[in-house]
Scaffold this motif. Structure first.
Motif, PDB file in Angstrom:
ATOM      1  N   ALA A 150      -6.328 -76.493 -57.335  1.00 45.77           N
ATOM      2  CA  ALA A 150      -7.310 -75.661 -58.036  1.00 45.77           C
ATOM      3  C   ALA A 150      -8.336 -75.081 -57.069  1.00 45.77           C
ATOM      4  CB  ALA A 150      -8.016 -76.479 -59.118  1.00 45.77           C
ATOM      5  N   ALA A 151      -8.634 -75.829 -56.005  1.00 42.44           N
ATOM      6  CA  ALA A 151      -9.635 -75.384 -55.045  1.00 42.44           C
ATOM      7  C   ALA A 151      -9.187 -74.162 -54.260  1.00 42.44           C
ATOM      8  CB  ALA A 151      -9.983 -76.514 -54.088  1.00 42.44           C
ATOM      9  N   GLU A 152      -7.902 -73.830 -54.322  1.00 39.24           N
ATOM     10  CA  GLU A 152      -7.423 -72.637 -53.623  1.00 39.24           C
ATOM     11  C   GLU A 152      -8.023 -71.362 -54.205  1.00 39.24           C
ATOM     12  OE1 GLU A 152      -3.219 -72.810 -53.901  1.00 39.24           O
ATOM     13  OE2 GLU A 152      -3.008 -74.606 -52.623  1.00 39.24           O
ATOM     14  N   SER A 153      -8.453 -71.421 -55.465  1.00 43.42           N
ATOM     15  CA  SER A 153      -9.023 -70.238 -56.109  1.00 43.42           C
ATOM     16  C   SER A 153     -10.540 -70.282 -56.177  1.00 43.42           C
ATOM     17  CB  SER A 153      -8.461 -70.105 -57.536  1.00 43.42           C
ATOM     18  OG  SER A 153      -8.815 -71.236 -58.316  1.00 43.42           O
ATOM     19  N   ALA A 183     -17.036 -83.496 -59.290  1.00 45.26           N
ATOM     20  CA  ALA A 183     -17.020 -82.303 -58.442  1.00 45.26           C
ATOM     21  C   ALA A 183     -17.263 -81.069 -59.301  1.00 45.26           C
ATOM     22  CB  ALA A 183     -15.692 -82.182 -57.693  1.00 45.26           C
ATOM     23  N   VAL A 184     -17.680 -80.002 -58.650  1.00 45.50           N
ATOM     24  CA  VAL A 184     -17.868 -78.707 -59.309  1.00 45.50           C
ATOM     25  C   VAL A 184     -17.046 -77.688 -58.543  1.00 45.50           C
ATOM     26  CG1 VAL A 184     -19.495 -76.902 -59.965  1.00 45.50           C
ATOM     27  CG2 VAL A 184     -20.192 -79.289 -60.092  1.00 45.50           C
ATOM     28  N   LEU A 185     -16.183 -76.971 -59.254  1.00 46.51           N
ATOM     29  CA  LEU A 185     -15.358 -75.929 -58.663  1.00 46.51           C
ATOM     30  C   LEU A 185     -15.978 -74.585 -59.014  1.00 46.51           C
ATOM     31  CD1 LEU A 185     -12.781 -74.964 -57.224  1.00 46.51           C
ATOM     32  CD2 LEU A 185     -11.609 -75.091 -59.428  1.00 46.51           C
ATOM     33  N   ILE A 186     -16.429 -73.853 -58.022  1.00 43.86           N
ATOM     34  CA  ILE A 186     -17.091 -72.568 -58.207  1.00 43.86           C
ATOM     35  C   ILE A 186     -16.087 -71.449 -57.983  1.00 43.86           C
ATOM     36  CG2 ILE A 186     -19.042 -71.114 -57.555  1.00 43.86           C
ATOM     37  CD1 ILE A 186     -19.992 -73.759 -58.505  1.00 43.86           C
ATOM     38  N   ASP A 187     -16.004 -70.502 -58.927  1.00 47.94           N
ATOM     39  CA  ASP A 187     -15.191 -69.306 -58.728  1.00 47.94           C
ATOM     40  C   ASP A 187     -15.901 -68.105 -59.332  1.00 47.94           C
ATOM     41  OD1 ASP A 187     -14.704 -69.342 -61.502  1.00 47.94           O
ATOM     42  OD2 ASP A 187     -12.803 -70.396 -61.289  1.00 47.94           O
ATOM     43  N   ALA A 188     -15.225 -66.953 -59.363  1.00 48.26           N
ATOM     44  CA  ALA A 188     -15.868 -65.711 -59.787  1.00 48.26           C
ATOM     45  C   ALA A 188     -15.658 -65.397 -61.266  1.00 48.26           C
ATOM     46  CB  ALA A 188     -15.344 -64.545 -58.945  1.00 48.26           C
ATOM     47  N   LEU A 207     -17.030 -73.808 -62.785  1.00 46.71           N
ATOM     48  CA  LEU A 207     -18.171 -72.954 -63.094  1.00 46.71           C
ATOM     49  C   LEU A 207     -17.915 -71.556 -62.563  1.00 46.71           C
ATOM     50  CD1 LEU A 207     -21.001 -73.079 -64.370  1.00 46.71           C
ATOM     51  CD2 LEU A 207     -21.908 -73.582 -62.096  1.00 46.71           C
ATOM     52  N   GLY A 208     -17.717 -70.609 -63.468  1.00 48.39           N
ATOM     53  CA  GLY A 208     -17.492 -69.228 -63.078  1.00 48.39           C
ATOM     54  C   GLY A 208     -18.807 -68.479 -62.930  1.00 48.39           C
TER      55      GLY A 208
END
Length: 437
Positions: A150-153, A183-188, A207-208
């Motif tokens: 998932a972190a790839e994006s 953890a928090v995964l940040i994307d656009a 979190l987008g």
């Protein structure tokens, strides 16, 4: 919270139709206080069902209720009290049983294939058939989401990277009756969700920034309260067993999908795969019927959690912001295209600089009359975040027509700036990736 939808197929159209129908019925029951699955009307919620319902005390407190920092306030009567997930009714138990059956087929394929390979090795075509069965079982096996994949994006933040942000997440999670994330995964994306990853099922917030950056501080609290609210009250679809059953059935549908009949063999294969394809579609429809009502109830409960954490006004404001996410996605695409097609020298500064500020300004420029128009359009067309959510206007109606609640957590300007500073590097990195396409 939101996600882009592909052109709906037959099952997707069914999901939307059921979501709209059940959303209206459930709202009527909630308003009248007759919800048999456990949610009371306007003044609170109950756990359980039938004569055994017991109301969760409304004065239950978390850290946000105690006297402390200046950015906390006491709340009024909550729109729904935190507590244990509601006990599953008959539909939930049937859904779990059906999920066990789906996974049982996968296990039977694996064991049967293994037996064919071992017992009939070297004798005819049966070992090859066993190998195919094993391959199918591996394809259909229950899967654990991988945070590494998932972190790839996006960009992953851990507690040492953003202690103020994680402290806020912990506070909001505890205020609605659950625990925080690892953890928090940040994307656009114009999106937000809390999911579980890995064998240990650790929670991760996705979190987008496309949604986060257009929200005022209190609506950010409401967004997080909603996402954590799913885990405070339970949702059959989010369980490992039932969630993986949906994914397995979707994989079956993809595997058995008919191919364009360009020759006689294609026609023959389509005819042979038609019966199992119809069976899989039928199982999906049954699982949808069994879980959709509870899933929609979980959304209403999560909205109550949002109101409890951030206040009714902020939770209702979040519903309005969801109506403009399509426009936000379009604005992000416009920024990306403009950055990649600009003429040399036409714009000397880095197009990633100030991207989120421009996006927030674009969202802030939407006048109230446009929100009024969008609410009317949403009511006519049945706007939904996705096919499992109740129609957005029904969620807004429930929040605004019931008794209003004050915020348990008020995000003061100083604290907002601290969280903003911790996200600064992620904001820059995601903005650069976005404009580069």
């Amino acid at each position: 919270m939101t996600r882009d939808e592909e052109t709906p197929g037959r099952v997707e159209r069914l999901r939307r139709r059921l979501a709209r129908r059940d959303g209206e019925r459930l709202l009527a029951e909630l308003t009248e206080g007759t919800d048999r699955t456990g949610l009371a009307g306007r003044t609170g919620l109950t756990e359980g069902a039938g004569a055994s319902e017991r109301t969760e005390p409304s004065d239950r407190t978390g850290p946000a209720d105690r006297t402390g920092p200046a950015d906390r306030t006491a709340s009024a009567e909550p729109a729904g009290a935190p507590g244990r997930p509601a006990r599953r009714g008959l539909a939930g138990r049937l859904a779990t049983g059906l999920a066990v059956l789906v996974h049982g087929v996968t296990l039977a394929l694996f064991l049967g294939g293994l037996w064919l390979v071992v017992a009939w090795w070297g004798r005819g075509f049966l070992p090859a058939l066993g190998g195919i069965a094993i391959a199918l079982a591996v394809l259909l096996r229950p899967r654990f989401r991988s945070l590494r994949k998932a972190a790839e994006s996006g960009l992953v933040l851990r507690r040492p990277d953003a202690p103020r942000l994680f402290a806020l997440l912990d506070e909001i999670a505890e205020s609605v009756g659950t625990t925080g994330v690892v953890a928090v995964l940040i994307d656009a994306d114009a999106n937000a969700s809390v999911s579980t990853y890995g064998i240990r099922q650790q929670r991760v917030l996705r979190l987008g920034l496309g949604l986060w950056e257009i929200l005022p501080p209190q609506e950010r609290v409401a967004l997080l309260g909603h996402e954590f609210g799913h885990y405070a009250h339970g949702d059959t679809r989010r369980s490992l067993l039932v969630g993986n059953a949906f994914r397995s059935l979707d994989t079956w549908r993809y595997t058995l999908a008919p191919t364009p009949a360009e020759n006689l063999m294609d026609t023959f294969v389509n005819l042979v795969t038609a019966p199992p394809r119809l069976l899989v579609d039928g199982l999906l429809v049954v699982l949808e019927h069994l879980t959709l009502r509870e899933s929609q109830r979980a959304e209403y409960l999560a909205d109550s959690a949002a109101a409890r954490a951030a206040g009714t006004e902020a939770a209702a404001g979040l519903m309005d912001r969801l109506l403009i996410t399509d426009g936000v996605v379009g604005e992000l695409r416009r920024e990306s295209v403009a950055a990649r097609t600009r003429l040399g020298g036409a714009r000397r500064e880095d197009p990633a600089d100030g991207l989120w500020e421009r996006l927030a300004a674009h969202a802030a420029s939407v006048p109230e009359r446009e929100y009024d128009r969008l609410r009317r359009v949403a009511e006519r067309r049945g706007h939904q975040v996705d096919s499992t959510h109740p129609p957005t206007h029904l969620r807004h109606r429930r929040l605004t027509r019931g008794s209003r609640v004050g915020a348990r957590i008020v995000l003061a300007p100083a604290r907002t700036e601290e969280v903003h500073a911790e996200l600064a590097e992620a904001r820059r990195s995601i903005a650069r990736e976005l404009v580069r396409g």
